[in-house]
Design a protein around this motif. Structure first.
Motif, PDB file in Angstrom:
ATOM      1  N   ARG A   1     -16.254  26.625   4.127  1.00  0.00           N
ATOM      2  CA  ARG A   1     -16.847  26.672   2.779  1.00  0.00           C
ATOM      3  C   ARG A   1     -18.253  27.258   2.854  1.00  0.00           C
ATOM      4  NH1 ARG A   1     -14.733  22.565  -0.618  1.00  0.00           N
ATOM      5  NH2 ARG A   1     -16.766  21.736  -1.165  1.00  0.00           N
ATOM      6  N   THR A   2     -18.647  27.913   1.799  1.00  0.00           N
ATOM      7  CA  THR A   2     -19.992  28.500   1.751  1.00  0.00           C
ATOM      8  C   THR A   2     -20.503  28.465   0.312  1.00  0.00           C
ATOM      9  OG1 THR A   2     -21.334  30.421   2.349  1.00  0.00           O
ATOM     10  CG2 THR A   2     -19.183  30.875   1.353  1.00  0.00           C
ATOM     11  N   LYS A   3     -21.806  28.732   0.161  1.00  0.00           N
ATOM     12  CA  LYS A   3     -22.408  28.750  -1.180  1.00  0.00           C
ATOM     13  C   LYS A   3     -22.538  30.174  -1.663  1.00  0.00           C
ATOM     14  CE  LYS A   3     -25.294  24.691  -1.208  1.00  0.00           C
ATOM     15  NZ  LYS A   3     -26.503  24.283  -0.558  1.00  0.00           N
ATOM     16  N   GLU A   4     -22.112  30.441  -2.897  1.00  0.00           N
ATOM     17  CA  GLU A   4     -22.354  31.728  -3.544  1.00  0.00           C
ATOM     18  C   GLU A   4     -23.495  31.542  -4.543  1.00  0.00           C
ATOM     19  OE1 GLU A   4     -18.160  34.160  -3.296  1.00  0.00           O
ATOM     20  OE2 GLU A   4     -18.866  33.441  -5.241  1.00  0.00           O
ATOM     21  N   ILE A   5     -24.551  32.325  -4.371  1.00  0.00           N
ATOM     22  CA  ILE A   5     -25.772  32.126  -5.147  1.00  0.00           C
ATOM     23  C   ILE A   5     -25.938  33.256  -6.149  1.00  0.00           C
ATOM     24  CG2 ILE A   5     -28.298  31.941  -5.016  1.00  0.00           C
ATOM     25  CD1 ILE A   5     -27.748  30.897  -2.053  1.00  0.00           C
ATOM     26  N   ARG A   6     -26.160  32.871  -7.411  1.00  0.00           N
ATOM     27  CA  ARG A   6     -26.418  33.829  -8.487  1.00  0.00           C
ATOM     28  C   ARG A   6     -27.672  33.408  -9.233  1.00  0.00           C
ATOM     29  NH1 ARG A   6     -20.757  33.744  -8.327  1.00  0.00           N
ATOM     30  NH2 ARG A   6     -19.758  35.784  -8.537  1.00  0.00           N
ATOM     31  N   LEU A   7     -28.272  34.363  -9.922  1.00  0.00           N
ATOM     32  CA  LEU A   7     -29.475  34.106 -10.714  1.00  0.00           C
ATOM     33  C   LEU A   7     -29.071  33.782 -12.145  1.00  0.00           C
ATOM     34  CD1 LEU A   7     -32.589  34.242 -10.215  1.00  0.00           C
ATOM     35  CD2 LEU A   7     -32.509  36.595 -11.036  1.00  0.00           C
ATOM     36  N   ASN A   8     -29.674  32.738 -12.735  1.00  0.00           N
ATOM     37  CA  ASN A   8     -29.349  32.358 -14.114  1.00  0.00           C
ATOM     38  C   ASN A   8     -30.291  32.967 -15.146  1.00  0.00           C
ATOM     39  OD1 ASN A   8     -27.118  30.854 -13.493  1.00  0.00           O
ATOM     40  ND2 ASN A   8     -28.155  28.877 -13.547  1.00  0.00           N
ATOM     41  N   ILE A   9     -31.320  33.678 -14.680  1.00  0.00           N
ATOM     42  CA  ILE A   9     -32.325  34.254 -15.575  1.00  0.00           C
ATOM     43  C   ILE A   9     -32.476  35.733 -15.230  1.00  0.00           C
ATOM     44  CG2 ILE A   9     -34.690  33.976 -16.449  1.00  0.00           C
ATOM     45  CD1 ILE A   9     -34.740  31.359 -14.828  1.00  0.00           C
ATOM     46  N   PRO A  10     -32.683  36.613 -16.203  1.00  0.00           N
ATOM     47  CA  PRO A  10     -32.910  38.020 -15.881  1.00  0.00           C
ATOM     48  C   PRO A  10     -34.097  38.179 -14.934  1.00  0.00           C
ATOM     49  CG  PRO A  10     -32.569  37.744 -18.243  1.00  0.00           C
ATOM     50  CD  PRO A  10     -32.662  36.368 -17.660  1.00  0.00           C
ATOM     51  N   PRO A  11     -33.973  39.036 -13.922  1.00  0.00           N
ATOM     52  CA  PRO A  11     -35.052  39.202 -12.932  1.00  0.00           C
ATOM     53  C   PRO A  11     -36.410  39.524 -13.555  1.00  0.00           C
ATOM     54  CG  PRO A  11     -33.081  40.353 -12.202  1.00  0.00           C
ATOM     55  CD  PRO A  11     -32.796  39.869 -13.590  1.00  0.00           C
ATOM     56  N   PHE A  12     -36.422  40.369 -14.607  1.00  0.00           N
ATOM     57  CA  PHE A  12     -37.713  40.754 -15.191  1.00  0.00           C
ATOM     58  C   PHE A  12     -38.446  39.554 -15.786  1.00  0.00           C
ATOM     59  CE2 PHE A  12     -35.120  40.926 -19.031  1.00  0.00           C
ATOM     60  CZ  PHE A  12     -35.998  40.544 -20.042  1.00  0.00           C
ATOM     61  N   LYS A  13     -37.679  38.556 -16.278  1.00  0.00           N
ATOM     62  CA  LYS A  13     -38.323  37.366 -16.853  1.00  0.00           C
ATOM     63  C   LYS A  13     -38.988  36.538 -15.748  1.00  0.00           C
ATOM     64  CE  LYS A  13     -35.780  36.703 -21.145  1.00  0.00           C
ATOM     65  NZ  LYS A  13     -35.015  35.764 -22.001  1.00  0.00           N
ATOM     66  N   VAL A  14     -38.300  36.407 -14.608  1.00  0.00           N
ATOM     67  CA  VAL A  14     -38.886  35.670 -13.483  1.00  0.00           C
ATOM     68  C   VAL A  14     -40.164  36.368 -13.024  1.00  0.00           C
ATOM     69  CG1 VAL A  14     -38.536  34.834 -11.135  1.00  0.00           C
ATOM     70  CG2 VAL A  14     -36.623  34.817 -12.752  1.00  0.00           C
ATOM     71  N   LYS A  15     -40.101  37.690 -12.899  1.00  0.00           N
ATOM     72  CA  LYS A  15     -41.260  38.444 -12.422  1.00  0.00           C
ATOM     73  C   LYS A  15     -42.426  38.342 -13.405  1.00  0.00           C
ATOM     74  CE  LYS A  15     -40.234  42.364 -10.122  1.00  0.00           C
ATOM     75  NZ  LYS A  15     -39.573  43.651  -9.820  1.00  0.00           N
ATOM     76  N   ASN A  16     -42.119  38.349 -14.700  1.00  0.00           N
ATOM     77  CA  ASN A  16     -43.185  38.195 -15.696  1.00  0.00           C
ATOM     78  C   ASN A  16     -43.873  36.842 -15.555  1.00  0.00           C
ATOM     79  OD1 ASN A  16     -42.872  40.694 -16.833  1.00  0.00           O
ATOM     80  ND2 ASN A  16     -41.511  40.007 -18.469  1.00  0.00           N
ATOM     81  N   MET A  17     -43.109  35.796 -15.256  1.00  0.00           N
ATOM     82  CA  MET A  17     -43.699  34.470 -15.056  1.00  0.00           C
ATOM     83  C   MET A  17     -44.544  34.440 -13.785  1.00  0.00           C
ATOM     84  SD  MET A  17     -40.436  32.091 -16.024  1.00  0.00           S
ATOM     85  CE  MET A  17     -39.348  32.593 -17.355  1.00  0.00           C
ATOM     86  N   PHE A  18     -44.109  35.176 -12.752  1.00  0.00           N
ATOM     87  CA  PHE A  18     -44.821  35.192 -11.478  1.00  0.00           C
ATOM     88  C   PHE A  18     -46.117  36.014 -11.533  1.00  0.00           C
ATOM     89  CE2 PHE A  18     -40.949  34.276  -8.506  1.00  0.00           C
ATOM     90  CZ  PHE A  18     -41.012  32.951  -8.893  1.00  0.00           C
ATOM     91  N   ARG A  19     -46.264  36.849 -12.533  1.00  0.00           N
ATOM     92  CA  ARG A  19     -47.467  37.693 -12.608  1.00  0.00           C
ATOM     93  C   ARG A  19     -48.741  36.864 -12.758  1.00  0.00           C
ATOM     94  NH1 ARG A  19     -45.502  42.705 -12.680  1.00  0.00           N
ATOM     95  NH2 ARG A  19     -43.510  42.998 -13.761  1.00  0.00           N
ATOM     96  N   LYS A  20     -48.591  35.610 -13.222  1.00  0.00           N
ATOM     97  CA  LYS A  20     -49.748  34.733 -13.404  1.00  0.00           C
ATOM     98  C   LYS A  20     -50.059  33.922 -12.143  1.00  0.00           C
ATOM     99  CE  LYS A  20     -48.458  34.344 -18.264  1.00  0.00           C
ATOM    100  NZ  LYS A  20     -47.863  33.488 -19.296  1.00  0.00           N
ATOM    101  N   ASP A  21     -49.228  34.075 -11.093  1.00  0.00           N
ATOM    102  CA  ASP A  21     -49.418  33.331  -9.845  1.00  0.00           C
ATOM    103  C   ASP A  21     -50.104  34.247  -8.835  1.00  0.00           C
ATOM    104  OD1 ASP A  21     -48.978  32.242  -7.201  1.00  0.00           O
ATOM    105  OD2 ASP A  21     -47.532  30.874  -8.117  1.00  0.00           O
TER     106      ASP A  21
END
Length: 418
Positions: free
Chosen positions: A380-400
């Protein structure tokens, strides 16, 4: 500013000012508001009153622990009951002080003790700094301040599970045993927790000194949430502005979230704000749908902004793989990119096992989806997917400031070159 611009601004504000007002009193829909009645919490109110009534007879009540999921009315019920206790105690000339502390904000033993001492600063003429003293000295000052006169002191520790998980249970041990060191005053604790397993984190010595009563708050169903919203809406909104479908929809959506009354109230308030901003005559079903989308986005943004650095790096590794069209991926592939990110920032990487734990935490928060799948004879293994569009995550990270360098170097493009 040009005259035409000034006229435009004047007309803009007047247009909003003269628009039909949706709200009569928006504060009624805030979490901090304590209503005059609490629908569907009579059983809990009576239980709490029965436990606290010894105060009015000059006796020390038991400590109380209140459990229930977020939005089940724990905090508002405690405030309702303790407000009523204070009102009746004045009638019978019984001195009662209620001190409310949110342990998500007041999150160390030192701060808890200092805040209790400082509650009496106008009486004592003394204030403890929020940092800098030895904890033993603050505790000594606490006993002196509390014991200045005969009285009952009820200390409400909201979200106490977060304090104990972060700092241990010394604060509970000290507060539950403080009555043995006081001569005039008496202290009782009311702990509020979202974690039904909270007591599992307590040491046996603390459990033996608690002598507590437990009160459990079950989730609300859709019908109960509708009653709560109708009661608040009658005070919060002007007459005739709510479409008949709005309250049932808010209640139904919140009932899916474990019967969360806070979510229901937020939906109703934000729906009204959106309708008012649009200049609508009424709050409609479409405003509730927009409010749901806004609240979910704001909640997710707050979750991501407050993640620890290594959780952010794990999440950013998934974003990089998404932008490389590599998803779904497995833990090992995420770990490879995570280590590259750590190298780029000159940060010591965690072990793969710890990163696997962080992936599970991100999954529980709903930021990613980590689904365990069977590979037949390969296990068994884990399949990992993103639940949020990448650009939204990056926009949040711009303040870090930690991650600004990674964003600036456009990390995923550099990876393709190697």
């Amino acid at each position: 500013m040009m005259v035409t611009e000034q006229r435009y601004l004047d007309s803009l504000f007047e247009r909003y000012l003269n628009a039909r007002r949706i709200f009569r009193n928006k504060e009624v829909l805030r979490h901090s508001y304590t209503p005059k009645e609490l629908p569907h919490r009579l059983e809990q109110i009576e239980t709490l009153a029965h436990i606290l009534v010894p105060v009015l007879k000059g006796e020390t009540p038991s400590n109380i622990f209140v459990y229930g999921k977020t939005g089940t009315g724990k905090t508002v019920t405690i405030k309702f009951v303790t407000d009523e206790l204070k009102r009746v105690s004045e009638k019978y000339n019984v001195p009662v002080e209620v001190i409310y502390l949110n342990c998500e904000v007041v999150d160390t033993q030192y701060r808890v003790l200092a805040n209790i001492v400082n509650h009496f600063r106008y009486e004592s003429g003394f204030e403890v700094p929020l940092v800098g003293w030895p904890t033993d000295e603050v505790y000594s000052k606490l006993k002196e301040v509390l014991d200045a006169k005969e009285r009952f002191i009820i200390i409400v520790l909201d979200e106490i599970d977060k304090l104990v998980k972060k700092n241990g249970d010394d604060i509970l041990y000290n507060l539950t045993r403080i009555n043995t060191e006081l001569h005039r005053a008496r202290v009782s604790i009311i702990g509020i927790s979202n974690d039904l397993r909270f007591k599992e984190f307590l040491d046996a010595r603390v459990l033996s000194s608690l002598s507590e009563e437990e009160v459990v708050f079950p989730p609300y169903d859709a019908s109960q949430l509708r009653d709560i919203l109708e009661q608040r809406a009658s005070e919060a909104f002007n007459e005739g502005v709510l479409d008949p479908a709005v309250i049932p929809l808010c209640a139904a959506l919140a009932a899916k979230e474990h019967g969360d009354a806070r979510k229901a109230l937020d939906l109703l308030r934000v729906s009204g704000e959106i309708a008012e901003r649009e200049g609508s005559e009424k709050v409609l079903e479409r405003h509730v749908r927009k409010a749901q989308e806004k609240i979910e986005q704001d909640t997710m943004e707050e979750v991501i902004k407050t993640l620890p650095l290594h959780s952010k790096l794990v999440l950013y590794a998934v974003v990089v793989l998404e932008e490389d069209n590599a998803l779904p991926v497995h833990t090992g592939e995420v770990y490879v990119v995570y280590r590259e990110l750590c190298d780029a920032l000159d940060v010591e990487p965690l072990t793969q096992r710890r990163v696997s734990d962080l992936i599970n935490e991100l999954d529980m928060l709903g930021v990613i989806n980590a689904k365990v799948v069977s590979k037949g004879r390969y296990g068994r293994t884990k399949e990992i997917r993103l639940n949020i569009p990448p650009f939204k995550v990056k926009n949040m990270f711009r303040k870090d400031y930690h991650l600004q360098a990674l964003l600036a170097m456009d990390f995923h493009r550099q990876r393709r070159l190697f």
